[in-house]
Scaffold this active site. Sequence first.
Site, mmCIF file in Angstrom:
data_model
loop_
_atom_site.group_PDB
_atom_site.id
_atom_site.type_symbol
_atom_site.label_atom_id
_atom_site.label_comp_id
_atom_site.label_asym_id
_atom_site.label_seq_id
_atom_site.Cartn_x
_atom_site.Cartn_y
_atom_site.Cartn_z
ATOM 1 C CB ILE D 68 9.654 6.575 -0.409
ATOM 2 C CG1 ILE D 68 8.461 5.912 -1.117
ATOM 3 C CG2 ILE D 68 9.586 8.097 -0.475
ATOM 4 C CD1 ILE D 68 8.368 6.132 -2.594
ATOM 5 C CB CYS D 127 11.092 2.761 7.620
ATOM 6 S SG CYS D 127 11.342 3.025 5.860
ATOM 7 C CE LYS D 162 3.333 0.997 9.496
ATOM 8 N NZ LYS D 162 2.871 1.951 8.466
ATOM 9 C CB THR D 190 6.669 -2.627 3.334
ATOM 10 O OG1 THR D 190 7.795 -1.936 3.860
ATOM 11 C CG2 THR D 190 5.628 -1.619 2.871
HETATM 12 C C1 FMN Z 1 4.761 4.314 -0.929
HETATM 13 C C2 FMN Z 1 4.692 3.881 0.507
HETATM 14 C C3 FMN Z 1 5.228 4.713 1.489
HETATM 15 C C4 FMN Z 1 5.174 4.346 2.829
HETATM 16 N N1 FMN Z 1 5.671 5.191 3.780
HETATM 17 C C5 FMN Z 1 5.569 4.874 5.097
HETATM 18 C C6 FMN Z 1 5.978 5.779 6.120
HETATM 19 O O1 FMN Z 1 6.412 6.889 5.842
HETATM 20 N N2 FMN Z 1 5.880 5.383 7.417
HETATM 21 C C7 FMN Z 1 5.379 4.165 7.761
HETATM 22 O O2 FMN Z 1 5.301 3.849 8.941
HETATM 23 N N3 FMN Z 1 4.942 3.295 6.818
HETATM 24 C C8 FMN Z 1 5.026 3.618 5.493
HETATM 25 N N4 FMN Z 1 4.563 2.735 4.544
HETATM 26 C C9 FMN Z 1 3.975 1.439 4.960
HETATM 27 C C10 FMN Z 1 2.462 1.497 5.002
HETATM 28 O O3 FMN Z 1 2.008 2.442 5.934
HETATM 29 C C11 FMN Z 1 1.867 0.118 5.343
HETATM 30 O O4 FMN Z 1 2.343 -0.277 6.606
HETATM 31 C C12 FMN Z 1 2.244 -0.956 4.338
HETATM 32 O O5 FMN Z 1 2.265 -0.409 3.033
HETATM 33 C C13 FMN Z 1 1.302 -2.158 4.352
HETATM 34 O O6 FMN Z 1 -0.007 -1.814 4.031
HETATM 35 P P1 FMN Z 1 -0.631 -1.925 2.544
HETATM 36 O O7 FMN Z 1 -0.326 -3.284 2.026
HETATM 37 O O8 FMN Z 1 -2.088 -1.660 2.710
HETATM 38 O O9 FMN Z 1 0.055 -0.862 1.714
HETATM 39 C C14 FMN Z 1 4.598 3.110 3.194
HETATM 40 C C15 FMN Z 1 4.066 2.279 2.198
HETATM 41 C C16 FMN Z 1 4.091 2.665 0.875
HETATM 42 C C17 FMN Z 1 3.493 1.741 -0.154
#
Ligand code: FMN
Lengths: 270, 270, 299, 299
Positions: D68, D127, D162, D190
């Site tokens: 994103i 990020c 984080k 991620t």
């Molecule tokens: C579409 C999307 C947008 C994300 N945006 C952010 C963000 O703005 N800030 C952040 O710290 N993590 C962001 N993340 C990471 C998530 O908060 C999380 O750490 C990561 O997706 C792992 O967890 P999950 O497997 O349950 O999705 C984003 C993840 C996704 C999938």
Amino acid sequence: MRVKTKQRLQVRESIEIAQGVWSLVLQYDAGSAPDTVVPGQFVGVYPRDGARLLPRPISICGWDEKDHTLRLVYRVVGGGTREFTTLAPGDAVDVLGILGNGYDLAALTGRRVLLLGGGIGAPPLLELAKRIQLENRKAGRDGSVTSVLGYRTNELFLSEEFSQYGPVVIATDDGTVGVHGNVIDAVREKNLSFDAICACGPMPMLRGVKALSEERGVSCWLSLEERMACGVGVCLGCVAKTTKKNAHSKVNNARVCTEGPVFNAADVEI
Amino acid sequence: MRVKTKQRLQVRESIEIAQGVWSLVLQYDAGSAPDTVVPGQFVGVYPRDGARLLPRPISICGWDEKDHTLRLVYRVVGGGTREFTTLAPGDAVDVLGILGNGYDLAALTGRRVLLLGGGIGAPPLLELAKRIQLENRKAGRDGSVTSVLGYRTNELFLSEEFSQYGPVVIATDDGTVGVHGNVIDAVREKNLSFDAICACGPMPMLRGVKALSEERGVSCWLSLEERMACGVGVCLGCVAKTTKKNAHSKVNNARVCTEGPVFNAADVEI
Amino acid sequence: MSVTIAGVTMKNPVMTASGTFGSGIEYSEFVDLNHLGAVVTKGVSNVPWEGNPVPRVAEVYGGMLNAIGLQNPGVEVFAERDLKFLEDFDTRVIVNVCGHTEEEYLSVVERLQEEKRVDMLEINVSCPNVKQGGIGFGTKPDMLCDITSKIRKIARQPVIMKLTPNVTSVAELAKAAEAGGADAISLINTITGMKIDIERQRFVLANRTGGMSGPAIHPIAVRMVYEAASAVKLPIIGMGGISNAEDAIEMMLAGATAVAVGAANFHDPYVTQKVIDGMTDYAKRHSLERITDIVGILR
Amino acid sequence: MSVTIAGVTMKNPVMTASGTFGSGIEYSEFVDLNHLGAVVTKGVSNVPWEGNPVPRVAEVYGGMLNAIGLQNPGVEVFAERDLKFLEDFDTRVIVNVCGHTEEEYLSVVERLQEEKRVDMLEINVSCPNVKQGGIGFGTKPDMLCDITSKIRKIARQPVIMKLTPNVTSVAELAKAAEAGGADAISLINTITGMKIDIERQRFVLANRTGGMSGPAIHPIAVRMVYEAASAVKLPIIGMGGISNAEDAIEMMLAGATAVAVGAANFHDPYVTQKVIDGMTDYAKRHSLERITDIVGILR
Ligand SMILES: Cc1cc2nc3c(=O)[nH]c(=O)nc-3n(C[C@H](O)[C@H](O)[C@H](O)COP(=O)(O)O)c2cc1C
Ligand SMILES: Cc1cc2nc3c(=O)[nH]c(=O)nc-3n(C[C@H](O)[C@H](O)[C@H](O)COP(=O)(O)OP(=O)(O)OC[C@H]3O[C@@H](n4cnc5c(N)ncnc54)[C@H](O)[C@@H]3O)c2cc1C
Ligand SMILES: Cc1cc2nc3c(=O)[nH]c(=O)nc-3n(C[C@H](O)[C@H](O)[C@H](O)COP(=O)(O)OP(=O)(O)OC[C@H]3O[C@@H](n4cnc5c(N)ncnc54)[C@H](O)[C@@H]3O)c2cc1C
Ligand SMILES: Cc1cc2nc3c(=O)[nH]c(=O)nc-3n(C[C@H](O)[C@H](O)[C@H](O)COP(=O)(O)O)c2cc1C
Ligand code: FES
Ligand code: FES
């Protein structure tokens, strides 16, 4: 009733209507059916396999308000749609919906509307044709619907159904039926007159349609596609470039799943 | 025909024979059916869901040489076995087999064999009971089979089928039927005599069985379980500790999927 | 479909991933080893290794964890039994080498010098399941460079250094291997993961952690192959979650000259042949003169 | 089911993962935000960010990639619109903060000092989709320690750092955050991955790489939470592939005091409520006095 839900629907019908193109009819329970469905809106259909977790956005091709049945017409392109072809009547399928913003029916009533559908872009326009006719009758106005449908070959899926609502012009890539060429070639060749355009199809076609609408000075609505994750406006995965700053994003991005998929052609950079 | 294959088999029957315990009958094509199946061998059954990629080891509970049907009896414990319960006659399921080394029938013919089955350990012993009887008849020898089956409750799945091949003693954890206790309690309480033991069940039971065999000075075979990945001997995931250096590994490890799952109790440390 | 890595030509780019195919004996019941680009054997050490206690494997969503701990019969038995078995097949043989210490690595490599059946060596400096050594070499650029050059000095066969994904920059380690004189690199080894049995409240694997493999890790592997290919000139053998021809092609587009199929064998023992067939189809459909025409074309 | 992190008590340990729940507006049609432990909002920067070109998302086996690029309307609009919306709900609000530079991070944090609706700050130093900053802070211990202490100095709310999983040692970074004065850490963000369209021979994402999330990464996340919990005394918010109560419990056994649910929302918009219900059941079944009784009991 909430506007958006994820529900398990029952398959009523699943048939192949052209090579690799399927018509899928899904049954809502009366109690949990959506109140309104606007043509151009879509649903997210979930594959069952655990390897595929995201919903597949599929446009609404038909909505029967009385029976609470939803009709989708989709082309098989990958694993998710391939999986859908194995659905049989009685099977359950999880559906997220109703999603997005559809066509502005009020703006189309009483006008000579040109529908341009390229390939698998045709399905949402079928419900639109039906609803424009209905709105015209309700309002006692004499607008019209002309559908120009483009196909690769002579497998003219849905074209007969379109003819219930007005004249249909066919264009085929291989020239086997109708105009040899695309929908815009057909519009020019048939010298069609119209006050508004609604189009759905591949991006190069939509670019041509936008140019056509500017050339003719008519309003034009386009149904855009973009890769989606959530389908409901939270992930910001599916944005389209807008000509002006978008109210939600504060940048020149609008969410196709939420502000779209139908946009006024003047509002988007494509 | 190759000895081991991964094949798509057709489901002939799938029924729940006790709470959470299912009997699944699978059909081989005549042309690709295994030549021989030894009791104690197992197959790997593949879930269909893409989230679950490893085969589930399930013992052969019945093999019909004429019909080429394989019978499995399994307990639902997790996602894979839960998925198997949705199989209906006519469905296809992928099976890796025939795997492992079964019981040594030659060594059991003409002897008073005690079968000890704890819970879901009973299924492989059913085919064993059948085959020992058959071998005894073929050889014209008068060995016998006594089956001691342990259950949690009064749901005595398969016990009637065992009684075709000899006396059956029941033990239940809750005391509702037969001896109140486990299979070893039952052996002692009924004062059974035997020359050989074949046992399948949970590890604590197998430890008790090994001790019993040493106490009585009889040969004893145990069917071991271990977490598996490949099922065919390449990953070395499923080893059991052996008393002596193993010929294949050159360390004190034997592969349960290949050298086992049936081991002479004297050869393994459990 | 043939490819050449460090002067060794293989019929096709499809190899087996070390530890997922034994020495080919078992899977030769399912696939014709003569059809494979190469058989990469299970890691071998100077003496027999016992490996870790069980449970050693666990299934996870879209993949598995393993903590075998490099059980193997030692290089002597391996040479006499496994290499002997492979003499009958017309495929390349790549021997995966492991050790706790530099000396152990070197002694295995030395022993393998006499063996004609060994076409290449793959040095596993990245096994996450061995406490004393292995992984240390794989995460520290200077140590990796050092051991690479020491092995390079004594090996007559081309040397492939196998990299771990459990690092901040795989590019940096790829460069270290290159600097040490590696003839090729392979990646990725497994990614360290953990599974906990919540009902019994204990680790599923006796070793607590295990190496994750299978389709779940594929996108990470593709990214790392791309990063490594962007950092070094060495040929790359790409692996990690390949379970069909599409996955294999993706690896080659990312920069791999050859690929290896690992955990997918456990899901489908015929998979290597299917990958080869699918790649052949792809090459035809895209009118490729050589399959290697697609290697790293996305930059 | 309540848990307390850095003095902030939440009804239950279930939060939303930043970027997967917006500010709760959209999913409030599906779940009652009043039932959540906390809403963690999408990363916000000092001014509006456009994010990356599309395609920004791709499905992968058992998960997804996103690039994103932190599109957001900027802290001003966020405070006026999103924080205002959240005033009506009885849940904790954790604001995720991003920036290209130290100054940008600090200016967002400063602006948020006036906002009563902010219960905690989560600093996204990890990020992978922003070129100029973010990830740099997240992979270098000294930089991480430094920015943590600078934010700590000006923030009246507890600060959660984080962490990124794309490192050799997450323990080392957890220690750096602790040394900088963080009140808590959250992980994992991620994992960088890549997907290639083999027919068109191009990257699926315009950004080439994207961050992988979903059940496919869960075992890696559990391992990292375990490693971090073994290295620091700070409370940990665990995330990565949680899609049901079992996954959440696993995280807590590994050492997390709370958990966040991310991409699973896209598969099932009701999932957060289901996780809460399932954890409540588990607590009953295991006769736990407090859900936190299981935190990190496997060591
Ligand atoms: C579409 C999307 C947008 C994300 N945006 C952010 C963000 O703005 N800030 C952040 O710290 N993590 C962001 N993340 C990471 C998530 O908060 C999380 O750490 C990561 O997706 C792992 O967890 P999950 O497997 O349950 O999705 C984003 C993840 C996704 C999938
Ligand atoms: C608003 C909208 C309406 C649509 N309406 C229809 C319709 O009525 N009929 C129809 O046949 N198709 C329609 N599509 C396209 C349809 O969503 C894709 O063909 C479908 O998702 C492909 O799924 P798959 O698993 O078969 O393909 P795969 O390629 O395996 O899918 C992988 C991922 O990419 C996504 N994806 C692939 N192609 C597209 C695409 N063209 N647009 C968006 N996402 C894609 C999938 O959803 C999935 O997440 C629509 C798309 C959008 C955005
Ligand atoms: C040689 C052998 C024969 C067996 N025969 C039978 C039988 O006849 N009937 C029967 O009900 N069960 C039998 N089992 C146990 C059976 O394999 C497991 O119950 C089954 O794999 C559980 O799968 P699941 O997906 O439902 O459980 P999950 O717990 O979701 O499975 C996760 C993973 O763990 C593995 N696993 C879980 N439990 C066991 C176990 N006890 N042993 C080995 N692997 C396990 C699964 O195969 C899978 O890889 C046998 C096991 C072995 C090793
Ligand atoms: C059971 C098992 C054993 C393995 N043993 C070794 C080994 O001995 N040496 C090695 O270098 N890699 C070993 N690996 C790693 C694989 O060779 C490969 O790098 C990894 O599994 C990723 O590929 P995949 O996802 O296709 O399995 C092993 C993997 C598995 C699953
Ligand atoms: S798909 Fe998530 S915002 Fe549109
Ligand atoms: S399961 Fe792989 S060796 Fe036994």
